[in-house]
Design a protein around this motif. Structure first.
Motif, PDB file in Angstrom:
ATOM      1  N   SER A 173      -4.284   5.847   7.370  1.00 52.23           N
ATOM      2  CA  SER A 173      -5.498   4.981   7.862  1.00 52.23           C
ATOM      3  C   SER A 173      -5.351   4.473   9.457  1.00 52.23           C
ATOM      4  O   SER A 173      -6.188   4.502  10.038  1.00 52.23           O
ATOM      5  N   LEU A 217      -7.708  -0.321   1.311  1.00 48.92           N
ATOM      6  CA  LEU A 217      -6.489  -0.546   0.780  1.00 48.92           C
ATOM      7  C   LEU A 217      -6.332  -1.674  -0.003  1.00 48.92           C
ATOM      8  O   LEU A 217      -5.643  -1.636  -0.930  1.00 48.92           O
ATOM      9  N   LYS A 226      -8.224  -1.739   6.919  1.00 49.11           N
ATOM     10  CA  LYS A 226      -6.960  -1.866   5.638  1.00 49.11           C
ATOM     11  C   LYS A 226      -7.700  -2.540   4.663  1.00 49.11           C
ATOM     12  O   LYS A 226      -6.956  -2.366   3.412  1.00 49.11           O
ATOM     13  N   LEU A 278      -0.954   6.764   2.690  1.00 48.40           N
ATOM     14  CA  LEU A 278      -2.109   6.271   2.846  1.00 48.40           C
ATOM     15  C   LEU A 278      -2.197   5.002   3.974  1.00 48.40           C
ATOM     16  O   LEU A 278      -3.067   5.349   4.795  1.00 48.40           O
ATOM     17  N   PHE A 279      -1.251   4.103   3.976  1.00 45.81           N
ATOM     18  CA  PHE A 279      -1.279   3.070   5.185  1.00 45.81           C
ATOM     19  C   PHE A 279      -0.992   3.889   6.551  1.00 45.81           C
ATOM     20  O   PHE A 279      -1.995   3.398   7.219  1.00 45.81           O
ATOM     21  N   ALA A 316       0.878  -1.141   0.035  1.00 46.72           N
ATOM     22  CA  ALA A 316       0.097   0.010   0.154  1.00 46.72           C
ATOM     23  C   ALA A 316       0.859   1.268  -0.019  1.00 46.72           C
ATOM     24  O   ALA A 316       1.906   1.225   0.337  1.00 46.72           O
ATOM     25  N   ILE A 348      -4.513   1.535  -5.296  1.00 51.26           N
ATOM     26  CA  ILE A 348      -5.083   0.829  -4.505  1.00 51.26           C
ATOM     27  C   ILE A 348      -6.407   0.034  -4.934  1.00 51.26           C
ATOM     28  O   ILE A 348      -6.894   0.463  -5.947  1.00 51.26           O
ATOM     29  N   TYR A 360      -5.290   8.323  -4.309  1.00 49.33           N
ATOM     30  CA  TYR A 360      -4.465   7.140  -4.750  1.00 49.33           C
ATOM     31  C   TYR A 360      -5.637   6.143  -5.399  1.00 49.33           C
ATOM     32  O   TYR A 360      -5.080   5.281  -6.320  1.00 49.33           O
ATOM     33  N   TRP A 373      -7.239   9.203   0.327  1.00 46.18           N
ATOM     34  CA  TRP A 373      -7.611   7.691  -0.482  1.00 46.18           C
ATOM     35  C   TRP A 373      -8.170   8.113  -1.933  1.00 46.18           C
ATOM     36  O   TRP A 373      -7.902   7.129  -2.964  1.00 46.18           O
TER      37      TRP A 373
END
Length: 282
Positions: free
Chosen positions: A89, A243, A239, A85-86, A81, A157, A151, A148
């Motif tokens: 989250s 993701l 996740k 963003l990882f 990911a 993702i 991406y 999010w």
């Protein structure tokens, strides 16, 4: 001539059953819940320059810090990911849980002045804390959605159908924080140092929760141990849903739900018991 007997609209009794949670009475005081939520929201930004913008600044700065320390220096994996963003989250979820837990844990000590003067169902206070923090979570979640969406447009993702259970995940986190917070709130009426221990424990608990790492990065023994953490199923499901990473199993979420409901029951009963005598010990 006998006077007509007066009918009371409210009867306050010193003794009541441990299992009498007075939920109907809590519903009657829903306007008070609203007032507490409004008070918490306003007091958070009173005499601040940026006001609600801090809702965005906090997760942004925390995410950047994690990105540098754990992503660049420690080089922890993110299961493919985007690192930004990882971490965002994980930070978004963790901020809500930790703030709810720490605020709820000081219910009796922090509101002793009000509790000693005015009667209302004491359960109103922790419920208002969870709701007020939910408003803050909504603002931070909006920031997550913006990142999010970027991406997603870049096709970096692949979200899954599990996005639909997001409200359930948030409710589970709220109930977990509420139940655990009420347990610690009851303990701190007699043992003041429990509040300091909780602050330290929450910091350590973050590293036992897949906030900055995926469970796939853990060695065999620690991966099995992480399964027993009620937050693991919630974070991994979130996740996996948003993701498209990790190897999420519904069993993890079922286990988390059972443990959280059990802690909520214990917390509510403990809170209900301590509220009768806490003014003598606070």
């Amino acid at each position: 001539m006998n006077e007509p007997q007066q009918k009371w609209t409210e009867i306050i009794e010193a003794r009541h059953s441990l299992f009498d949670l007075k939920l109907k009475e809590v519903w009657k005081y829903k306007d008070l819940v609203y007032m507490f939520v409004k008070r918490d929201f306003i007091s958070s930004f009173k005499q601040t320059i940026l006001g609600p913008i801090w809702f965005f600044i906090n997760p942004i700065l925390t995410t950047i810090t994690y990105l540098i320390i754990f992503g660049k220096i420690a080089n922890l994996p993110t299961d493919g990911a985007p690192p930004l963003l990882f971490y965002l989250s994980g930070v978004t979820l963790w901020n809500y849980f930790s703030s709810c837990l720490l605020s709820t844990s000081s219910t009796f000590v922090g509101n002793a002045g009000i509790f000693g003067k005015v009667y209302f169902p004491r359960l109103v206070t922790p419920l208002s804390i969870v709701i007020s923090n939910l408003m803050r979570f909504g603002v931070q979640f909006l920031l997550f959605l913006i990142v999010w969406g970027y991406y997603l447009a870049e096709k970096q993702i692949q979200p899954t159908i599990w996005i639909l259970v997001t409200p359930f995940l948030i409710i589970l986190m709220a109930l977990f924080a509420l139940g655990t917070g009420m347990i610690f709130s009851s303990l701190t009426t007699k043992y003041k140092d429990m509040s300091m221990l909780l602050g330290f424990g929450v910091s350590l608990y973050m590293y036992a929760t897949p906030v900055i790492y995926p469970t796939s990065a853990l060695p065999g023994f620690f991966k099995k141990l992480a399964f027993y953490n009620p937050l693991t199923g919630i974070f991994e499901c979130f996740k996996y849903a948003w993701l498209g990473i990790g190897k999420f199993s519904p069993i993890m979420l079922i286990f988390s739900t059972v443990i959280i409901l059990l802690l909520l029951l214990i917390g509510t009963l403990t809170f209900n018991k301590v509220e009768k005598t806490f003014m003598d010990t606070v």
